[in-house]
Design a protein around this motif. Sequence first.
Motif, short mmCIF file in Angstrom:
data_model
loop_
_atom_site.label_atom_id
_atom_site.label_comp_id
_atom_site.label_asym_id
_atom_site.label_seq_id
_atom_site.Cartn_x
_atom_site.Cartn_y
_atom_site.Cartn_z
N ALA A 12 7.25 6.28 19.34
CA ALA A 12 8.32 6.93 18.57
C ALA A 12 8.05 6.76 17.07
N LEU A 13 7.61 5.58 16.67
CA LEU A 13 7.31 5.31 15.27
C LEU A 13 6.14 6.18 14.80
N ALA A 14 5.10 6.31 15.59
CA ALA A 14 3.95 7.14 15.24
C ALA A 14 4.36 8.60 15.14
N THR A 15 5.20 9.03 16.06
CA THR A 15 5.69 10.42 16.04
C THR A 15 6.51 10.67 14.77
N GLU A 16 7.39 9.73 14.46
CA GLU A 16 8.22 9.87 13.25
C GLU A 16 7.35 9.84 12.00
N ARG A 17 6.35 8.99 11.98
CA ARG A 17 5.43 8.92 10.84
C ARG A 17 4.71 10.25 10.66
N GLN A 18 4.25 10.83 11.76
CA GLN A 18 3.57 12.14 11.70
C GLN A 18 4.53 13.23 11.19
N ARG A 19 5.75 13.19 11.69
CA ARG A 19 6.75 14.18 11.27
C ARG A 19 7.02 14.05 9.76
N LEU A 20 7.20 12.81 9.30
CA LEU A 20 7.46 12.58 7.88
C LEU A 20 6.25 12.99 7.03
N ASN A 21 5.06 12.63 7.48
CA ASN A 21 3.84 13.03 6.75
C ASN A 21 3.73 14.55 6.67
N ALA A 22 4.03 15.24 7.78
CA ALA A 22 3.98 16.70 7.80
C ALA A 22 5.04 17.28 6.85
N GLU A 23 6.22 16.70 6.84
CA GLU A 23 7.30 17.16 5.96
C GLU A 23 6.92 16.93 4.49
N ILE A 24 6.36 15.76 4.21
CA ILE A 24 5.91 15.46 2.84
C ILE A 24 4.85 16.47 2.42
N GLU A 25 3.92 16.79 3.29
CA GLU A 25 2.86 17.74 2.97
C GLU A 25 3.44 19.14 2.72
#
Length: 105
Positions: A12-25
Amino acid sequence: NLESSNQAMETALATERQRLNAEIEREREACAARIREMQAISDSEMTKWQSEMASTRERDQALMRGETKEWADKVRELTAEIDKIRASMETEISRRVADVQNELH
């Protein structure tokens, strides 16, 4: 069970990190696009301003040339008028001097 719970949390943490990284990008790309858009507008306005200033300078120079020519023409006209007055006065003075000399003789 604890291990599977930890695994689920890490996932869940990795998924959230990916989502946040994608949103930041996406936000970074949106900001970069807006900056490019603003720069293009700024460049366009600068080009327009430079063109307007060049036109203004040309107009002002043309007006100045016209005003200078008018002024020079007026100076020539007034100088000619002064020369006529001077010649007329010199003629009148010469005539009066001649009259006085004739009276004295």
